[in-house]
Scaffold this motif. Structure first.
Motif, PDB file in Angstrom:
ATOM      1  N   TYR A 257      20.383 110.971 -29.647  1.00  0.00           N
ATOM      2  CA  TYR A 257      19.410 111.314 -28.413  1.00  0.00           C
ATOM      3  C   TYR A 257      20.378 112.392 -27.418  1.00  0.00           C
ATOM      4  O   TYR A 257      19.669 113.123 -26.986  1.00  0.00           O
ATOM      5  CB  TYR A 257      19.167 110.010 -27.608  1.00  0.00           C
ATOM      6  CG  TYR A 257      18.087 109.292 -28.203  1.00  0.00           C
ATOM      7  CD1 TYR A 257      17.522 109.479 -29.771  1.00  0.00           C
ATOM      8  CD2 TYR A 257      17.243 108.240 -27.746  1.00  0.00           C
ATOM      9  CE1 TYR A 257      16.489 108.782 -30.145  1.00  0.00           C
ATOM     10  CE2 TYR A 257      16.127 107.617 -27.984  1.00  0.00           C
ATOM     11  CZ  TYR A 257      15.872 107.950 -29.352  1.00  0.00           C
ATOM     12  OH  TYR A 257      14.829 107.041 -30.070  1.00  0.00           O
ATOM     13  N   LYS A 288      12.516 111.833 -31.772  1.00  0.00           N
ATOM     14  CA  LYS A 288      12.245 110.751 -30.678  1.00  0.00           C
ATOM     15  C   LYS A 288      13.056 111.369 -29.493  1.00  0.00           C
ATOM     16  O   LYS A 288      12.697 110.918 -28.175  1.00  0.00           O
ATOM     17  CB  LYS A 288      12.454 109.549 -30.872  1.00  0.00           C
ATOM     18  CG  LYS A 288      11.504 108.895 -32.045  1.00  0.00           C
ATOM     19  CD  LYS A 288      11.805 107.581 -32.379  1.00  0.00           C
ATOM     20  CE  LYS A 288      10.939 106.860 -33.222  1.00  0.00           C
ATOM     21  NZ  LYS A 288      10.946 105.389 -33.670  1.00  0.00           N
ATOM     22  N   LYS A 292      12.127 112.278 -25.761  1.00  0.00           N
ATOM     23  CA  LYS A 292      12.526 111.541 -24.623  1.00  0.00           C
ATOM     24  C   LYS A 292      13.157 112.538 -23.482  1.00  0.00           C
ATOM     25  O   LYS A 292      12.737 112.515 -22.343  1.00  0.00           O
ATOM     26  CB  LYS A 292      13.401 110.616 -24.888  1.00  0.00           C
ATOM     27  CG  LYS A 292      13.938 109.793 -23.789  1.00  0.00           C
ATOM     28  CD  LYS A 292      15.044 108.557 -24.292  1.00  0.00           C
ATOM     29  CE  LYS A 292      15.449 107.892 -23.188  1.00  0.00           C
ATOM     30  NZ  LYS A 292      16.490 107.026 -23.578  1.00  0.00           N
ATOM     31  N   LYS A 297       6.062 110.338 -22.552  1.00  0.00           N
ATOM     32  CA  LYS A 297       6.029 108.939 -22.421  1.00  0.00           C
ATOM     33  C   LYS A 297       5.587 108.357 -23.170  1.00  0.00           C
ATOM     34  O   LYS A 297       5.643 106.863 -23.695  1.00  0.00           O
ATOM     35  CB  LYS A 297       5.133 108.471 -20.998  1.00  0.00           C
ATOM     36  CG  LYS A 297       5.816 109.383 -19.664  1.00  0.00           C
ATOM     37  CD  LYS A 297       7.071 108.660 -19.311  1.00  0.00           C
ATOM     38  CE  LYS A 297       7.720 109.502 -18.270  1.00  0.00           C
ATOM     39  NZ  LYS A 297       9.017 109.356 -17.951  1.00  0.00           N
TER      40      LYS A 297
END
Length: 424
Positions: A257, A288, A292, A297
């Protein structure tokens, strides 16, 4: 028979209740996107700067076209900062800037005009920026930005006709006299009298004036918004773009991330990211992380069966495609998938089947090193102009060679001149 009717009635009642519940859920989900701005330091700083710019444009940067419109109708583009704020920070922010720029001007001209001009400009400004930024808030792409600006322009123009007819001119007439206003308009439209004043003034003055002004503001907004997107979406952190190209090793989902956020921070919209790797390598996990980082959302899932998932509630519209089940680019053409490639959207593709792209293309190859360890090799395939990296490198080499030849040529020429002088 009665039991059957009762069962049908019960089913209908349940169905109706379910439909109402689903409808309420959809409405709540829609308005969940329309949230109040977060009053962070970055937000306040951006609002202060944009409000100051709006005030300067409103108070000083204006001009009239006396050969087209009455002299008191002045072209100004002070709604521009409000639209930029509305597109980047939401409709509420746009309206706040409209109100504050006019309130700041009250102190300088309010006593002269009886606050009529500023009050009118608040109403008209909100009519313009609110629908434009509201539509873009729910659908973040160029198409809906244009639609929003067009609707805002129409609403402002219609409201300007009503306000001038029933509020502004009657108020100014009390201050300066109706006869004086008629004379000012008659200087441009020779046949104007007190009886036909409103026909000439509204149809030949107010209507085309506001259409022209809104068109100018809309075009400038469309040109500037993407170029200023990084600044407008600044969250208080450093805006320096890290060099994300190269090989990156991660050992957990959190590190994936973090890498995805670094990549997201370099994106302005219009890019295509090609994710390459085996099944289960971590392509969707990386997506993902991107979503983010962009502020999406909604839950991001792999579009293996739907082929395309679209997420519109982030900083950029995100198109996520999985072409594992697609046979060829011809099949994609039949499905009309190419329509999702608009200028403002970020497009992430797994198992790519397209043969050509316009604009910037980044390839991300994913390798599995262990149970949670992954290697991401990020490379630039095409630049913003659609040129491949090899073409860009070749042009750079050619330019360097030409520069070298020019330098050597100048050097040779200078040496020849020196030799000639020595021979003399």
């Amino acid at each position: 028979m009665s039991k059957t009717k009762g069962e049908k009635r019960l089913k209908n009642d349940v169905s109706t209740t379910a439909e109402k519940t689903d409808g309420k859920a959809e409405i709540k989900a829609a308005f969940a996107k329309f949230r109040n701005p977060k009053f962070s330091t970055a937000y306040i700083a951006k609002m202060a700067i944009l409000t100051a710019i709006a005030f300067i444009l409103y108070a000083f940067a204006k001009f009239n076209l006396p050969f087209m419109f009455p002299s008191f109708l002045e072209i100004q583009i002070s709604e521009l900062p409000a639209l930029l704020a509305g597109f980047s920070m939401g409709p509420i922010s746009a309206c706040i800037i409209i109100v504050f720029k006019c309130v700041l001007k009250f102190a300088t001209t309010g006593s002269i005009t009886g606050f009529a001009g500023e009050a009118t400009d608040i109403l008209l400004g909100i009519c313009f920026v609110l629908p434009a930024s509201l539509i873009y808030h729910f659908h973040k792409d160029k198409k809906h930005a244009i639609i929003g600006l067009c609707i805002g322009s129409v609403l402002l123009t219609l409201m300007a006709l009503l306000v001038n007819r029933f509020i502004s001119i009657p108020m100014y007439s009390k201050l300066f006299g109706f006869e004086g206003i008629v004379k000012m308009v008659a200087a441009l439209y020779k046949n104007v009298t007190e009886n036909n004043f409103y026909t000439y003034y509204l149809l030949l003055g107010v209507l085309p004036f506001n259409v022209l002004r809104c068109t100018i503001v809309s075009i400038i907004t469309l040109v500037l918004y993407k170029r200023l997107s990084k600044i407008l979406h600044w969250d208080g952190t450093s805006m320096k773009k890290d060099d994300v190209f190269g090989v990156h090793k991660v050992k957990s989902v959190d590190e994936t991330y973090a890498l995805a956020k670094k990549v997201a921070d370099t994106l302005d919209g219009g890019e295509v990211l090609l994710l390459d790797g085996d099944l289960g390598a971590g392509k969707t996990t990386f997506t993902k992380g991107l979503a983010k980082a962009l502020g999406v959302k909604e839950e991001v899932t792999s579009p293996t069966f739907t082929i395309l998932n679209v997420y519109e509630d982030g900083r950029l519209k995100l198109n996520h495609l999985d072409m594992y089940r697609v046979e060829s680019s011809d099949e994609l053409a039949e499905l009309g998938i190419e329509e999702c490639f608009d200028e403002d959207a970020l497009t992430v593709i797994e198992w790519n089947k397209f043969e050509h792209f316009d604009g910037k293309v980044i390839k991300i190859s994913v390798k599995t090193l262990g149970e949670t360890e992954r290697e991401y090799d990020i490379s630039l395939q095409q630049d913003e102009n659609g040129k491949t990296v090899s073409d860009v490198d070749a042009e750079a080499v050619e330019a360097d060679e030409k520069k070298s030849d020019d330098v050597n040529g100048d050097k040779t020429g200078n040496e020849s001149a020196v030799d000639g002088e020595n021979n003399d």
